[in-house]
Design an enzyme around this catalytic site. Structure first.
Site: not given
Length: 449
Positions: A3-4, A142, A262-263
């Site tokens: 997905w980046d 995540e 995580k983000q």
């Protein structure tokens, strides 16, 4: 490939749309594999893999080795079905930038509609609530692959997934309207779209569930029931706590028990849709909002984010740009040096973080310069932080190359004589102009923080 691309393609689309088209073609050529994956799961449409192999197969490993504990941990990342929504988002952005209806009819329509079909078949309807729910997924965070008593089973109503799914359903309807009869091969006929499908998409844009708690958007249903982590203790003990999943597992604990990330997860909605776009989506879904919702939601999750990804500060800097430009500038600088300073502790030697690198460019153009598009119009709403006194970049919109320079109080836009489309207009504040081939315009701007 995973997905980046959600961070990479918007930048490429604005500057080199032909490269974005090639990357979207990669996804289109693997659409049949995604259709088979959806069918294997009992779903309609297409389910793209979290980590895609060369033939479109799912290559996400089922386990991950924790060097802290010496044990293998389950890796349920394949539950991040939102990767399909990223592909739909990028396909729509490519069309918005190029205006290529033929491509939309024969490539973009397939990608967007098949992803929407998958999420529509994932959704279940609760008659008592008059709401649709999506279960068994993971969000961009995540760190949560399930609830404390059901690890690995996924979550209910991840806000990012549900809101973006509702957004994608609306875009699928737009695609049908835009491509109806295109080249005598309308997507509606070619993809066998039934009237009841479109009716379901319309209902999903209005009735997908979004959880809230304490005046903020909940990351997922039940998030408020989780325990708070003692962040100060973990920072004192471990220093770098970016990989709290590994740290907690080594202690016999799990991230599923805590309010942490995580983000950014919820904040990804602001990153992609903007504050106004998020407010519009929530309003369409029947949820009241107020002017401070985004700020409260940002503060809540900023305190609970471990920054275990180089993408984390990219998202935060972009969201902060309108709320706190000085803090956005500091966060942007942290994001820009992620690979130079090897902030992930040894990953730079294995290769650059392309998503984070593209994302830092995107902060300058989309967040600080306020770049967005509206059909043939390029809109600039700059708010440069004090640390950035000048910014200059080029972009291509619907075939017209524009060169933009921002300085204190002014925005200068030049139209390239070699890539032209006289229909393209530029709007800054209340003033909108068509810039002639080879011409330029200077706009005055009032806001500067």
């Amino acid at each position: 490939v995973f997905w980046d691309e959600l961070f990479v393609l918007p930048v490429l689309t604005a500057h080199q749309p032909w490269v974005s088209r090639a990357m979207l073609e990669y996804r289109y050529r693997r659409l049949d594999a995604a259709r088979r994956a959806a069918a294997d799961d009992g779903l309609a449409g297409a389910t793209f893999p979290w980590q895609s192999g060369s033939d479109g197969r799912e290559e996400t490993p089922a386990v991950l080795f924790n060097t802290r504990s010496g044990r293998w941990m389950p890796d349920n990342s394949r539950r991040q079905r939102h990767v399909g929504l990223a592909i739909a988002y990028n396909a729509w952005q490519y069309y918005q930038t190029t205006g290529d209806v033929a491509w939309l009819a024969h490539r973009g329509a397939d990608l967007i509609i098949e992803v929407v079909r998958s999420f529509a078949s994932l959704a279940t309807y609760d008659e008592a609530e008059d709401r649709f729910h999506i279960d068994g997924v993971m969000g961009p965070d995540e760190f949560h692959d399930g609830y404390p008593d059901a690890p690995g089973q996924g979550l209910r109503d991840n806000a990012y997934t549900n809101v973006l799914a509702a957004w994608a359903c609306a875009r699928a309807a737009d695609v049908l309207d835009l491509t109806d009869g295109q080249d005598c091969d309308g997507a509606r006929t070619r993809l066998g779209i039934r009237p009841e499908e479109r009716a379901l998409w319309a209902r999903l844009t209005r009735r997908l569930a979004v959880p809230f708690h304490d005046g903020v958007i909940s990351q997922f249903a039940g998030y408020a029931d989780l325990a708070e982590l003692d962040w100060a203790r973990y920072r004192r003990t471990y220093g770098n706590i970016g990989r709290l999943d590994l740290i907690l597992e080594s202690e016999g604990d799990t991230t599923n028990r805590y309010r942490l990330a995580k983000q950014p997860d919820v904040l990804m909605l602001v990153y992609l849709l903007g504050p106004d776009g998020l407010e519009s989506a929530l309003h369409q879904l029947g949820y009241p909002t107020d002017p401070d919702l985004v700020a409260r939601t940002f503060d809540y999750y900023a305190e609970r984010t471990a920054h275990g990804s180089t993408l984390s500060r990219v998202v935060q800097a972009s969201v902060l740009a309108r709320m706190d430009p000085a803090r956005a500038w500091r966060t942007f600088r942290d994001a820009a040096t992620a690979d130079l300073d090897d902030t992930q502790g040894g990953t730079t030697g294995e290769g650059i973080h392309l998503g984070a690198m593209a994302g830092t460019i995107d902060i300058v153009t989309r967040a600080f310069a306020g770049l967005r598009t509206d059909a043939d119009t390029v809109v600039l709403d700059p708010n440069l932080p004090a640390g950035l006194t000048r910014a200059s970049f080029s972009l291509i919109h619907r075939g017209q190359r524009l060169r933009v320079t921002l300085e204190s109080g002014t925005v200068a836009v030049c139209a390239d004589p070699c890539a032209t489309n006289p229909a393209v207009r530029v709007r800054v504040g209340d003033r909108e102009e068509a810039i002639p081939v080879g011409g330029h315009a200077v706009f005055a701007v009032d806001r500067r923080i």
